[in-house]
Design a protein around this motif. Structure first.
Motif, PDB file in Angstrom:
ATOM      1  N   GLU A 196       3.757  -0.702   9.102  1.00  0.00           N
ATOM      2  CA  GLU A 196       2.330  -0.398   9.174  1.00  0.00           C
ATOM      3  C   GLU A 196       1.817  -0.157   7.767  1.00  0.00           C
ATOM      4  O   GLU A 196       2.494   0.436   6.931  1.00  0.00           O
ATOM      5  CB  GLU A 196       2.080   0.827  10.053  1.00  0.00           C
ATOM      6  CG  GLU A 196       2.407   0.589  11.522  1.00  0.00           C
ATOM      7  CD  GLU A 196       2.039   1.778  12.391  1.00  0.00           C
ATOM      8  OE1 GLU A 196       1.426   2.729  11.854  1.00  0.00           O
ATOM      9  OE2 GLU A 196       2.354   1.741  13.586  1.00  0.00           O
ATOM     10  N   ASP A 198      -2.093   0.433   5.379  1.00  0.00           N
ATOM     11  CA  ASP A 198      -3.526   0.682   5.407  1.00  0.00           C
ATOM     12  C   ASP A 198      -4.287  -0.515   4.853  1.00  0.00           C
ATOM     13  O   ASP A 198      -3.747  -1.350   4.133  1.00  0.00           O
ATOM     14  CB  ASP A 198      -3.862   1.927   4.574  1.00  0.00           C
ATOM     15  CG  ASP A 198      -3.238   3.183   5.157  1.00  0.00           C
ATOM     16  OD1 ASP A 198      -3.086   3.233   6.395  1.00  0.00           O
ATOM     17  OD2 ASP A 198      -2.901   4.090   4.372  1.00  0.00           O
ATOM     18  N   ASP A 228     -10.989  -1.705   0.759  1.00  0.00           N
ATOM     19  CA  ASP A 228      -9.737  -1.767   1.517  1.00  0.00           C
ATOM     20  C   ASP A 228      -9.158  -3.175   1.591  1.00  0.00           C
ATOM     21  O   ASP A 228      -8.098  -3.387   2.188  1.00  0.00           O
ATOM     22  CB  ASP A 228      -9.955  -1.236   2.941  1.00  0.00           C
ATOM     23  CG  ASP A 228     -10.998  -2.030   3.716  1.00  0.00           C
ATOM     24  OD1 ASP A 228     -11.883  -2.640   3.066  1.00  0.00           O
ATOM     25  OD2 ASP A 228     -10.938  -2.047   4.964  1.00  0.00           O
TER      26      ASP A 228
END
Length: 377
Positions: A196, A198, A228
């Motif tokens: 995982e 971000d 992001d």
């Protein structure tokens, strides 16, 4: 090496007795080839030969140095082991020069595997007009030999439907001999890599080629004011990568693009499982090519953004997957809008698991075994 090794593994599991003929280990350098060489051990027996003029380097024409060793080796293995069929995969193509000669010594079906186009490629045209005598000699030899090799073969497998259509058009008298057998993925290579991360991560493991400017212009417009977003590249340093680095600097997106060097397959798989989108930048001059990284994306069920022409091989491959998007390589606006759409939707899957499974090497090996059995009847 991947194609030969994985077909060996799964043909053996399907009950075939596979004998592999290849060069001695010192002529197969590199970590990937070491990995695939281990897979070859699943064969009934591995037969190895040397090469001639082993002090000489001919680059991608090095296959020529193996050619004199092949005919006696193939003939001996076929007769000694009661071989039922031959599957010969090769790139570059010069080792295939043996096919017509071997056919005169053995009476078993001979299937030739083209992973790329030979004289139908742009590289062939470049060599025809090259100033290098070696290049022009290669082109002349190819022009003379390719038709004879194709006509001598009992079947010819090619790596995309576009490539099959191109060869059917060029050789209509043997068009029924051409069969599509794409590359694929081995599910067993992708276990235990759940990661995982971000942000919105787009991954591209592969080479940069010409005509990538429109993509990066579209990406720059999309990525503006999105802290992001990250495009992550893995691949060996070369002049194209340096050009792309300069381009990202000019576009003001150096902080949005991460350039990494070569990475082992297990590391790439970890990154794929942490990504949101798998990027495909196809060869602008080749509408028959399907980058093998696409099948890594399939294995990881990763949504795909492909930059290609509408009639490119990747277009027809992806049309059945709801999590795939295609943009024309020169359409900056479409690239920007498609990236925006993917960013907002955040698709979690490529979709259609049944269709994805058709590209597992086990499924493809089953197709190959069926073809081999058909040619022996």
């Amino acid at each position: 090496m991947f194609r030969a090794a994985k077909f060996t593994k799964y043909l053996s599991r399907l009950g075939a007795e596979v004998h592999v003929l290849t060069v001695e280990r010192q002529y197969q350098p590199g970590p990937d080839n070491e990995e695939y060489a281990a897979v070859l051990e699943t064969a009934e027996e591995i037969h190895r030969t040397g090469i001639i003029l082993d002090w000489l380097s001919l680059g991608e024409k090095d296959g020529f140095r193996w050619t004199p060793k092949l005919t006696p080796a193939i003939t001996r293995i076929v007769h000694k082991n009661n071989i039922d069929a031959i599957f010969h995969t090769a790139w570059p193509f010069l080792p295939l020069l043996n096919v017509p000669l071997v056919k005169s010594f053995v009476e078993v079906p001979y299937i030739v595997d083209f992973r790329d186009p030979w004289t139908l490629s742009q590289y062939y045209e470049q060599r025809q007009s090259s100033k290098s005598l070696l290049d022009r000699g290669w082109a002349a030899l190819s022009r003379h030999c390719e038709p004879r090799i194709l006509r001598a073969a009992d079947a010819v497998t090619v790596s995309s439907s576009n490539l099959r259509c191109a060869y059917e058009s060029s050789f209509p008298e043997i068009q029924t001999e051409f069969k599509t057998l794409t590359n694929g993925f081995d599910p067993e290579d992708y276990h235990g890599n759940v990661v995982e991360a971000d942000g919105f991560r787009i991954i591209y493991p592969g080479k940069f080629r010409n005509d990538v400017e429109p993509f990066f212009e579209g990406f720059a417009k999309f990525a503006a004011n999105k802290p992001d977003v990250k495009l992550i590249h893995y691949g060996k340093a070369d002049s194209h990568r340096e050009r792309v680095k300069d381009l990202t600097s000019q576009l003001g997106i150096s902080d949005k693009v991460e350039f990494n060097g070569y990475a082992a397959k297990h590391q790439i798989i970890r990154e794929l499982n942490a990504a949101n989108i798998g990027l495909v930048l196809t060869r602008p001059e080749d509408r028959t090519h399907i980058p093998i990284k696409v099948f890594d994306y399939f294995a990881c069920d990763l949504p795909v953004l492909a930059i290609d022409s509408e009639d490119g091989a990747i277009s027809s491959l992806l049309e059945d997957f709801p999590g795939a998007r295609l943009c024309h390589r020169s359409d900056v606006s479409d690239i920007t809008h498609t990236l925006e759409s993917l960013y907002n939707m955040r698709p979690e899957s490529l979709g259609d698991d049944a269709k994805r499974s058709e590209y597992s090497v086990k499924a493809l090996a089953t197709e190959l075994l069926s073809l081999l059995e058909q040619t022996t009847q």
